[in-house]
Design a protein around this motif. Structure first.
Motif, PDB file in Angstrom:
ATOM      1  N   GLU A 276      19.546 -32.011 -25.222  1.00  0.00           N
ATOM      2  CA  GLU A 276      20.836 -32.437 -24.257  1.00  0.00           C
ATOM      3  C   GLU A 276      21.231 -32.737 -22.395  1.00  0.00           C
ATOM      4  N   PRO A 277      21.681 -33.426 -23.013  1.00  0.00           N
ATOM      5  CA  PRO A 277      22.432 -34.325 -22.024  1.00  0.00           C
ATOM      6  C   PRO A 277      22.119 -32.975 -20.061  1.00  0.00           C
ATOM      7  N   PRO A 278      22.111 -34.426 -19.628  1.00  0.00           N
ATOM      8  CA  PRO A 278      21.837 -33.038 -17.447  1.00  0.00           C
ATOM      9  C   PRO A 278      23.076 -33.249 -17.237  1.00  0.00           C
ATOM     10  N   ILE A 279      23.930 -32.794 -17.793  1.00  0.00           N
ATOM     11  CA  ILE A 279      25.721 -32.714 -17.160  1.00  0.00           C
ATOM     12  C   ILE A 279      26.269 -31.042 -17.434  1.00  0.00           C
ATOM     13  N   LYS A 280      26.918 -30.443 -16.796  1.00  0.00           N
ATOM     14  CA  LYS A 280      27.568 -29.480 -16.669  1.00  0.00           C
ATOM     15  C   LYS A 280      29.437 -29.718 -16.275  1.00  0.00           C
ATOM     16  N   ALA A 281      29.838 -28.626 -17.481  1.00  0.00           N
ATOM     17  CA  ALA A 281      31.613 -28.518 -17.414  1.00  0.00           C
ATOM     18  C   ALA A 281      31.845 -29.257 -15.586  1.00  0.00           C
TER      19      ALA A 281
ATOM     20  N   PRO B  72      25.436 -37.736 -15.145  1.00  0.00           N
ATOM     21  CA  PRO B  72      25.795 -37.386 -14.109  1.00  0.00           C
ATOM     22  C   PRO B  72      26.610 -39.046 -13.817  1.00  0.00           C
ATOM     23  N   GLN B  73      28.064 -39.532 -13.190  1.00  0.00           N
ATOM     24  CA  GLN B  73      28.235 -40.375 -12.402  1.00  0.00           C
ATOM     25  C   GLN B  73      26.914 -40.634 -11.060  1.00  0.00           C
ATOM     26  N   GLN B  74      26.276 -40.217 -10.744  1.00  0.00           N
ATOM     27  CA  GLN B  74      26.405 -40.230  -9.560  1.00  0.00           C
ATOM     28  C   GLN B  74      24.888 -40.910  -9.655  1.00  0.00           C
ATOM     29  N   GLU B  75      23.592 -40.200 -10.746  1.00  0.00           N
ATOM     30  CA  GLU B  75      22.947 -40.584 -11.217  1.00  0.00           C
ATOM     31  C   GLU B  75      22.796 -41.527 -11.582  1.00  0.00           C
ATOM     32  N   ALA B  76      23.732 -41.953 -12.797  1.00  0.00           N
ATOM     33  CA  ALA B  76      24.144 -43.667 -12.861  1.00  0.00           C
ATOM     34  C   ALA B  76      24.479 -44.060 -12.322  1.00  0.00           C
ATOM     35  N   ALA B  77      24.882 -44.094 -11.291  1.00  0.00           N
ATOM     36  CA  ALA B  77      24.999 -45.290 -10.311  1.00  0.00           C
ATOM     37  C   ALA B  77      23.754 -45.084  -9.339  1.00  0.00           C
ATOM     38  N   SER B  78      22.849 -45.123  -9.146  1.00  0.00           N
ATOM     39  CA  SER B  78      21.061 -44.609  -8.855  1.00  0.00           C
ATOM     40  C   SER B  78      20.820 -45.615  -9.847  1.00  0.00           C
ATOM     41  N   VAL B  79      20.744 -45.700 -11.218  1.00  0.00           N
ATOM     42  CA  VAL B  79      19.861 -47.088 -12.578  1.00  0.00           C
ATOM     43  C   VAL B  79      20.105 -47.962 -12.435  1.00  0.00           C
TER      44      VAL B  79
ATOM     45  N   ALA C 137      32.124 -35.364 -13.371  1.00  0.00           N
ATOM     46  CA  ALA C 137      32.098 -36.964 -14.148  1.00  0.00           C
ATOM     47  C   ALA C 137      30.754 -37.829 -14.450  1.00  0.00           C
ATOM     48  N   VAL C 138      31.115 -38.126 -15.704  1.00  0.00           N
ATOM     49  CA  VAL C 138      30.239 -38.315 -16.540  1.00  0.00           C
ATOM     50  C   VAL C 138      30.675 -40.456 -16.943  1.00  0.00           C
TER      51      VAL C 138
ATOM     52  N   VAL D 205      33.188 -49.033 -21.223  1.00  0.00           N
ATOM     53  CA  VAL D 205      33.732 -48.079 -20.973  1.00  0.00           C
ATOM     54  C   VAL D 205      34.088 -47.699 -19.111  1.00  0.00           C
ATOM     55  N   SER D 206      34.036 -49.184 -18.327  1.00  0.00           N
ATOM     56  CA  SER D 206      33.737 -49.261 -17.158  1.00  0.00           C
ATOM     57  C   SER D 206      35.520 -49.229 -16.327  1.00  0.00           C
ATOM     58  N   LYS D 207      36.177 -49.325 -17.594  1.00  0.00           N
ATOM     59  CA  LYS D 207      37.788 -48.966 -16.645  1.00  0.00           C
ATOM     60  C   LYS D 207      38.553 -47.393 -17.385  1.00  0.00           C
ATOM     61  N   LEU D 208      37.215 -46.886 -17.259  1.00  0.00           N
ATOM     62  CA  LEU D 208      37.526 -45.216 -18.218  1.00  0.00           C
ATOM     63  C   LEU D 208      36.678 -43.763 -16.993  1.00  0.00           C
ATOM     64  N   THR D 209      37.777 -42.288 -16.975  1.00  0.00           N
ATOM     65  CA  THR D 209      37.259 -42.146 -15.620  1.00  0.00           C
ATOM     66  C   THR D 209      36.744 -40.725 -17.166  1.00  0.00           C
ATOM     67  N   ILE D 210      35.814 -40.351 -17.089  1.00  0.00           N
ATOM     68  CA  ILE D 210      34.689 -39.524 -17.934  1.00  0.00           C
ATOM     69  C   ILE D 210      35.055 -38.634 -17.280  1.00  0.00           C
ATOM     70  N   THR D 211      35.105 -36.885 -17.701  1.00  0.00           N
ATOM     71  CA  THR D 211      34.744 -35.761 -16.916  1.00  0.00           C
ATOM     72  C   THR D 211      34.568 -34.830 -18.540  1.00  0.00           C
ATOM     73  N   CYS D 212      33.390 -33.739 -18.039  1.00  0.00           N
ATOM     74  CA  CYS D 212      32.833 -32.988 -18.581  1.00  0.00           C
ATOM     75  C   CYS D 212      33.889 -31.975 -18.551  1.00  0.00           C
ATOM     76  N   VAL D 213      33.990 -31.082 -19.923  1.00  0.00           N
ATOM     77  CA  VAL D 213      35.045 -30.385 -19.657  1.00  0.00           C
ATOM     78  C   VAL D 213      34.825 -29.360 -19.966  1.00  0.00           C
ATOM     79  N   LYS D 214      34.146 -29.426 -20.858  1.00  0.00           N
ATOM     80  CA  LYS D 214      33.143 -27.891 -21.362  1.00  0.00           C
ATOM     81  C   LYS D 214      31.425 -28.356 -21.604  1.00  0.00           C
ATOM     82  N   ALA D 215      30.193 -27.923 -21.043  1.00  0.00           N
ATOM     83  CA  ALA D 215      29.342 -28.030 -21.357  1.00  0.00           C
ATOM     84  C   ALA D 215      28.751 -28.312 -22.763  1.00  0.00           C
ATOM     85  N   PRO D 216      27.570 -28.829 -22.779  1.00  0.00           N
ATOM     86  CA  PRO D 216      27.185 -29.594 -23.875  1.00  0.00           C
ATOM     87  C   PRO D 216      26.828 -28.467 -24.740  1.00  0.00           C
ATOM     88  N   ARG D 217      26.855 -28.071 -26.082  1.00  0.00           N
ATOM     89  CA  ARG D 217      26.648 -27.303 -27.054  1.00  0.00           C
ATOM     90  C   ARG D 217      25.896 -27.727 -28.136  1.00  0.00           C
TER      91      ARG D 217
END
Length: 102
Positions: free
Chosen positions: A59-64, A95-102, A67-68, A3-15
């Motif tokens: 439930e993942p810690p992301i929202k609409a 969240p992309q910013q959280e993943a970058a710090s891991v 960046a994921v 997935v390194s060359k993909l841009t993934i964005t949450c468009v609907k909150a997890p349910r």
């Protein structure tokens, strides 16, 4: 799946994923944990965009709008009664910013 060359964005909150709309039964994994469904847009390096749903346990810690980063993303083909599709599952959606710090 790389997935390194993909841009993934949450468009609907997890349910929670509903198994039976009539009864409201929610899908669980083999350990009894709720399976969530997250709708995301996936953009490749040439700008093609697709909407896909990714299943994840808990439930993942992301929202609409977030960046994921999809950890352990797998796609698998299914077929039922002559119809087929591709289902996606991940071990974590961060969240992309959280993943970058891991």
């Amino acid at each position: 799946m790389d997935v390194s060359k993909l841009t993934i964005t949450c468009v609907k909150a997890p349910r929670p994923r509903v198994l039976n709309r009539d009864t409201g039964e929610i899908k669980t994994d083999k350990n009894g944990n709720t399976v969530y469904e997250v709708t995301v847009s996936v953009e490749d390096e040439v700008g093609r965009i697709e909407l896909v749903k990714i299943g994840i346990t808990g439930e993942p810690p992301i929202k609409a709008g977030d960046a994921v980063h999809a950890v352990g993303l797998l796609g698998y083909v299914w077929e039922i009664a002559g119809k087929w599709g591709i289902s996606y599952r991940a071990t974590a959606l961060l969240p992309q910013q959280e993943a970058a710090s891991v």
